[in-house]
Design a protein around this motif. Structure first.
Motif, PDB file in Angstrom:
ATOM      1  N   LEU A 225       0.819  -1.212   0.000  1.00  0.00           N
ATOM      2  CA  LEU A 225       0.000   0.000   0.000  1.00  0.00           C
ATOM      3  C   LEU A 225       0.855   1.264   0.000  1.00  0.00           C
ATOM      4  O   LEU A 225       0.492   2.264  -0.630  1.00  0.00           O
ATOM      5  N   ILE A 228       1.864   2.034  -3.523  1.00  0.00           N
ATOM      6  CA  ILE A 228       0.743   2.590  -4.281  1.00  0.00           C
ATOM      7  C   ILE A 228       0.547   4.060  -3.923  1.00  0.00           C
ATOM      8  O   ILE A 228       0.375   4.911  -4.804  1.00  0.00           O
ATOM      9  N   ARG A 229       0.589   4.393  -2.624  1.00  0.00           N
ATOM     10  CA  ARG A 229       0.400   5.783  -2.213  1.00  0.00           C
ATOM     11  C   ARG A 229       1.503   6.683  -2.765  1.00  0.00           C
ATOM     12  O   ARG A 229       1.242   7.799  -3.226  1.00  0.00           O
ATOM     13  N   VAL A 232       0.806   7.271  -6.452  1.00  0.00           N
ATOM     14  CA  VAL A 232      -0.316   8.194  -6.641  1.00  0.00           C
ATOM     15  C   VAL A 232       0.161   9.623  -6.451  1.00  0.00           C
ATOM     16  O   VAL A 232      -0.177  10.526  -7.236  1.00  0.00           O
ATOM     17  N   ARG A 252      -4.544  -5.263 -11.679  1.00  0.00           N
ATOM     18  CA  ARG A 252      -5.107  -4.836 -10.396  1.00  0.00           C
ATOM     19  C   ARG A 252      -4.405  -3.609  -9.828  1.00  0.00           C
ATOM     20  O   ARG A 252      -5.043  -2.631  -9.420  1.00  0.00           O
ATOM     21  N   ASN A 253      -3.071  -3.628  -9.801  1.00  0.00           N
ATOM     22  CA  ASN A 253      -2.330  -2.517  -9.212  1.00  0.00           C
ATOM     23  C   ASN A 253      -2.452  -1.234 -10.034  1.00  0.00           C
ATOM     24  O   ASN A 253      -2.519  -0.129  -9.485  1.00  0.00           O
ATOM     25  N   ARG A 255      -4.994  -0.344 -11.887  1.00  0.00           N
ATOM     26  CA  ARG A 255      -6.328   0.225 -11.661  1.00  0.00           C
ATOM     27  C   ARG A 255      -6.434   0.839 -10.267  1.00  0.00           C
ATOM     28  O   ARG A 255      -7.148   1.835 -10.068  1.00  0.00           O
ATOM     29  N   ALA A 256      -5.699   0.304  -9.314  1.00  0.00           N
ATOM     30  CA  ALA A 256      -5.670   0.915  -7.980  1.00  0.00           C
ATOM     31  C   ALA A 256      -5.048   2.312  -8.043  1.00  0.00           C
ATOM     32  O   ALA A 256      -5.489   3.232  -7.345  1.00  0.00           O
ATOM     33  N   LEU A 257      -4.039   2.454  -8.868  1.00  0.00           N
ATOM     34  CA  LEU A 257      -3.425   3.775  -9.047  1.00  0.00           C
ATOM     35  C   LEU A 257      -4.408   4.765  -9.662  1.00  0.00           C
ATOM     36  O   LEU A 257      -4.504   5.918  -9.225  1.00  0.00           O
ATOM     37  N   GLU A 259      -7.629   4.712  -9.545  1.00  0.00           N
ATOM     38  CA  GLU A 259      -8.645   5.044  -8.547  1.00  0.00           C
ATOM     39  C   GLU A 259      -8.085   5.959  -7.463  1.00  0.00           C
ATOM     40  O   GLU A 259      -8.764   6.894  -7.006  1.00  0.00           O
ATOM     41  N   GLY A 260      -6.834   5.698  -7.055  1.00  0.00           N
ATOM     42  CA  GLY A 260      -6.215   6.544  -6.042  1.00  0.00           C
ATOM     43  C   GLY A 260      -6.018   7.968  -6.535  1.00  0.00           C
ATOM     44  O   GLY A 260      -6.237   8.936  -5.782  1.00  0.00           O
TER      45      GLY A 260
END
Length: 321
Positions: A225, A228-229, A232, A252-253, A255-257, A259-260
């Protein structure tokens, strides 16, 4: 002492009890097994009508985590020659491939790239980033390695292999020139290539892009996490407009970026899907090495504000859906 099936197979390999019947005796052609599709494509281009090639890893397969199957073992043991990448790409297969090398039938053609041209591996001492195929100029060394390996296995065909390799090298030169010219149209401030894992280091060095992988050089590494932060924050601060997914790695990762960044009020789109560790579907233009790189270069340039022909260097890329 109990032995695993893997230990039994490897032990039998050393002892030579799985020799089988070489396929060349049946067809008259050199039987070649390649680990990756990129190497298989090079073997076909260099070998021409003198080879039959089987690639173990198809479209969408991650070579970092791939383990040989029983069928793979049988094919490799019956082949006249096995061409593998090396540079710790086939990490889960390396023990098996090194055993084959002791028998003189397996050649790590990726290691034909000179050491001074390699990028050090971020996780393993005295190992290197294996993704040399991202730059046609570096892939040319691998093609030469394929040529030499085939010539050693079938010296009576060496002249044909040399001629085929020279013709293919000319195509690689043209591809490299297309990549350089097309990627130069991307504004310098927009030359940030962020994808699922760090497969584009050689690409970035060759074409002046900042390359960022959510995971490391190997897909075996994990992105936490905090990673990812951090990414972002970078997307927002540098006003990055597009990121990329890969055909052989989960999105997955990425798309997490996206969204973040959206949660921070910054819109980032997925600029396209890139071929990182595997080519496209067999029989397609993208299922060749040249098509793979043409697709990547064209997709990256278009997504990051550059100018690229809609259907790529040769007008053969699949139309955008």
């Amino acid at each position: 002492m109990h032995l695993s099936r893997r230990q039994i197979v490897l032990g039998a390999l050393v002892a030579g009890t799985f020799a089988g019947t070489p396929l060349r005796a049946q067809s008259g052609r050199l039987s070649v097994v390649a680990t990756t599709g990129m190497i298989g494509d090079a073997a076909l281009r260099v070998g021409g009508d003198h080879v039959e090639v089987r690639s173990l890893m198809g479209a969408g397969v991650d070579p970092h985590s791939y383990r040989q199957t029983r069928t793979d073992i049988q094919a490799a043991l019956r082949a006249d020659i096995v061409l593998w990448h090396g540079l710790y790409l086939e990490a889960q297969m390396e023990e098996f491939l090194l055993k084959l090398g002791q028998r003189g039938t397996a050649v790590p053609v990726g290691e034909n790239v000179p050491r001074q041209e390699r990028i050090a591996h971020e996780d393993y001492v005295d190992k290197f980033d294996p993704h040399v195929w991202m730059v046609p100029q570096l892939w040319a060394y691998v093609v030469n390695g394929v040529r030499d390996a085939l010539s050693a296995a079938a010296p009576e065909r060496a002249q044909d292999f040399a001629a085929n390799a020279a013709a293919y090298q000319a195509e690689l030169t043209r591809l490299g020139e297309y990549a350089k010219t097309t990627l130069a149209t991307v504004p310098p401030s927009a030359r940030v290539l962020l994808s699922a894992h760090d497969a584009f280091g050689y690409f970035g060095a060759a074409f002046d892009f900042d390359v960022i992988g959510i995971q490391g050089i190997s897909t075996e590494s994990e992105a936490g996490l905090s990673r990812i932060r951090t990414l972002v924050d970078m997307l927002v601060e540098r006003d990055v407009q597009a990121v990329f997914v890969e055909t052989s790695v989960s999105d997955r990762n990425v798309r997490a970026l996206v969204e973040g960044a959206a949660a921070r009020g910054h819109a980032v789109r997925i600029g396209g899907e890139l071929f990182s560790d595997a080519m496209g579907e067999p029989g397609s233009y993208e299922g060749t090495y040249i098509g793979m790189i043409d697709h990547n270069v064209t997709t990256i340039a278009d997504a990051l504000g550059g100018r690229a022909p809609e259907r790529g260097m040769q007008g053969r890329l699949a139309a955008a859906s």
